[in-house]
Design an enzyme around this catalytic site. Structure first.
Site, PDB file in Angstrom:
ATOM      1  N   HIS A  94      42.498  61.732 -20.779  1.00 35.82           N
ATOM      2  CA  HIS A  94      41.999  60.998 -19.422  1.00 35.82           C
ATOM      3  C   HIS A  94      40.501  61.246 -19.268  1.00 35.82           C
ATOM      4  O   HIS A  94      40.242  61.504 -18.067  1.00 35.82           O
ATOM      5  CB  HIS A  94      42.990  61.334 -18.493  1.00 35.82           C
ATOM      6  CG  HIS A  94      42.997  60.025 -17.243  1.00 35.82           C
ATOM      7  ND1 HIS A  94      44.158  60.210 -16.312  1.00 35.82           N
ATOM      8  CD2 HIS A  94      41.909  59.417 -17.003  1.00 35.82           C
ATOM      9  CE1 HIS A  94      43.830  59.108 -15.846  1.00 35.82           C
ATOM     10  NE2 HIS A  94      42.657  58.611 -16.027  1.00 35.82           N
TER      11      HIS A  94
ATOM     12  N   ALA B  69      44.932  52.703 -18.918  1.00 31.18           N
ATOM     13  CA  ALA B  69      44.918  52.579 -17.518  1.00 31.18           C
ATOM     14  C   ALA B  69      45.697  53.894 -16.908  1.00 31.18           C
ATOM     15  O   ALA B  69      45.085  54.586 -16.151  1.00 31.18           O
ATOM     16  CB  ALA B  69      45.894  51.222 -17.287  1.00 31.18           C
ATOM     17  N   ARG B  70      46.956  53.724 -16.856  1.00 30.63           N
ATOM     18  CA  ARG B  70      47.849  54.835 -16.192  1.00 30.63           C
ATOM     19  C   ARG B  70      49.010  54.874 -17.065  1.00 30.63           C
ATOM     20  O   ARG B  70      49.744  54.108 -17.826  1.00 30.63           O
ATOM     21  CB  ARG B  70      48.372  54.502 -14.759  1.00 30.63           C
ATOM     22  CG  ARG B  70      46.996  54.389 -13.981  1.00 30.63           C
ATOM     23  CD  ARG B  70      46.633  55.929 -13.621  1.00 30.63           C
ATOM     24  NE  ARG B  70      45.647  55.909 -12.599  1.00 30.63           N
ATOM     25  CZ  ARG B  70      44.369  55.977 -12.937  1.00 30.63           C
ATOM     26  NH1 ARG B  70      43.944  55.764 -14.055  1.00 30.63           N
ATOM     27  NH2 ARG B  70      43.446  56.009 -11.930  1.00 30.63           N
TER      28      ARG B  70
ATOM     29  N   LEU C 274      43.436  41.626 -16.346  1.00 27.02           N
ATOM     30  CA  LEU C 274      42.081  41.172 -16.634  1.00 27.02           C
ATOM     31  C   LEU C 274      41.361  41.475 -15.290  1.00 27.02           C
ATOM     32  O   LEU C 274      40.649  40.712 -14.931  1.00 27.02           O
ATOM     33  CB  LEU C 274      42.263  39.622 -16.959  1.00 27.02           C
ATOM     34  CG  LEU C 274      42.792  39.227 -18.487  1.00 27.02           C
ATOM     35  CD1 LEU C 274      42.866  37.638 -18.462  1.00 27.02           C
ATOM     36  CD2 LEU C 274      41.895  39.911 -19.457  1.00 27.02           C
ATOM     37  N   GLY C 275      41.333  42.546 -15.036  1.00 25.64           N
ATOM     38  CA  GLY C 275      40.125  42.921 -14.012  1.00 25.64           C
ATOM     39  C   GLY C 275      39.154  43.323 -14.658  1.00 25.64           C
ATOM     40  O   GLY C 275      38.685  42.839 -15.791  1.00 25.64           O
TER      41      GLY C 275
ATOM     42  N   GLU D  66      50.657  64.333 -17.223  1.00 24.16           N
ATOM     43  CA  GLU D  66      49.161  64.687 -17.236  1.00 24.16           C
ATOM     44  C   GLU D  66      49.014  65.994 -16.911  1.00 24.16           C
ATOM     45  O   GLU D  66      49.269  66.207 -15.514  1.00 24.16           O
ATOM     46  CB  GLU D  66      48.164  63.795 -16.874  1.00 24.16           C
ATOM     47  CG  GLU D  66      48.274  62.476 -17.615  1.00 24.16           C
ATOM     48  CD  GLU D  66      47.034  61.547 -17.175  1.00 24.16           C
ATOM     49  OE1 GLU D  66      46.209  62.202 -16.602  1.00 24.16           O
ATOM     50  OE2 GLU D  66      47.230  60.461 -17.873  1.00 24.16           O
TER      51      GLU D  66
END
Length: 330
Positions: free
Chosen positions: A289, A240-241, A154-155, A270
């Site tokens: 991405h 995200a990642r 929750l950034g 990636e």
């Protein structure tokens, strides 16, 4: 409070002239050296004396070896490659531009959610064939309204995702590291530092969106066991990642229909290899991405840097400053 002096600054980000002027004003009376990001010689020369660097990429060994460097701002959303043990050992302050594209990333996450809910791949295939209807079971599909959305992290991005989830009429469950979250943002808040288990989010959610940083603690957060705890009707979305998910476990769950689908803007590795089964799975949507940018993304980055200049000189905590708990050493 600690007062930090800034005498010289290196900027490698290709900001427009007007934004560079704003940075020069913020850093004044420091000398500001502007170079191209690929001008290795000029960067090496500047790193011999600068106190602060505003860099287009994440840091590398050149920045760690710089004798006077105290603070580096990386104009990137994620700082996984910069969260190295050497950074904390040296005491180098590293900040990033997380949050500048939060609303765009939240929209990207819902692009996946809507695409999976409406079976966009099958609809696009029918359109390419000039065929009207005929998708088996389509009338039994569920829209997002009334379903439960699980937001992991929750950034800035996670908060925007939660707000959009509420706007779509979803019940929102949030999982975050600390309880520093606005009141009313989610219907159920789970806090890892308070001992809450992410399993409660996983078991309840129809749509799970990952917006957490990649750290040693979150590596493969969604492993075989956690993916196995998802509803068979649930979908997993990652903006995200890639390494937050055990990709082999995800592929197996998708191929065996143990979960309903996935939306992936990030993968591991990636670029995603051409031979990966993910490309051809009908219940997967992939983007490479990349997210459309906000009209004021550059200005948002500059505003963060300007505010951080003030905080740096005042000895305050900087926006998006790396902390030891952000360490990623895998």
């Amino acid at each position: 409070m600690l007062n930090r002096e800034i005498r010289s600054v290196l900027v490698t980000v290709p900001f427009p002239d007007s934004d560079l002027d704003d940075l020069r004003k913020a850093f004044a009376p420091a000398d500001v050296v502007v170079t191209r990001p690929n001008d290795s010689a000029a960067i090496a020369e500047a790193l011999e004396h600068v106190d602060v660097a505003v860099h287009v990429w994440e840091i590398d060994d050149r920045f760690l070896a710089a004798p006077n460097l105290q603070w580096v701002h990386c104009d990137r959303a994620g700082l996984t490659k910069s969260a190295r043990p050497e950074v904390f050992e040296k005491g180098l302050i590293v900040t990033g531009s997380a949050g500048r594209s939060a609303s765009a990333l939240a929209q990207h996450a819902f692009f996946f959610a809507l695409g999976l809910a409406f079976d966009a791949r099958a609809l696009a295939d029918k359109q390419s064939r000039h065929e009207w209807g005929g998708i088996p079971g389509y009338h039994d599909r569920l829209a997002l309204h009334g379903q439960t959305l699980g937001v992991v992290g929750l950034g800035s991005t996670g908060r925007e995702i939660a707000r959009l989830g509420r706007a779509f009429g979803m019940r929102v469950v949030g999982y975050t590291r600390s309880a520093n979250v606005p009141d009313g943002l989610v219907d159920l808040l789970l806090v890892s530092q308070s001992g809450d288990d992410i399993g409660e989010l996983v078991s309840q959610s129809d749509v799970i969106m990952i917006a957490a940083p990649l750290t040693n603690d979150t590596f493969h957060l969604f492993d075989e066991e956690r993916i196995g705890d998802m509803k068979r009707s649930a979908v997993l979305i990652n903006v995200a990642r890639g390494q937050l998910i055990d990709q082999e476990a995800l592929i197996a769950a998708l191929m065996e229909n143990r979960i309903a689908g996935a939306g992936l803007d990030v993968t591991d590795p990636e670029p995603l290899p051409p031979e990966s089964p993910l490309w051809d799975l009908p219940n997967v949507i992939i983007t490479p991405h990349v997210t459309p940018k906000l009209v004021d993304r550059t200005q948002r980055s500059v505003q963060m840097i300007v505010e951080n200049v003030r905080r740096y000189r005042a000895g305050e905590q900087l926006i998006n400053q790396l902390r030891p708990e952000d360490l990623f050493s895998r």
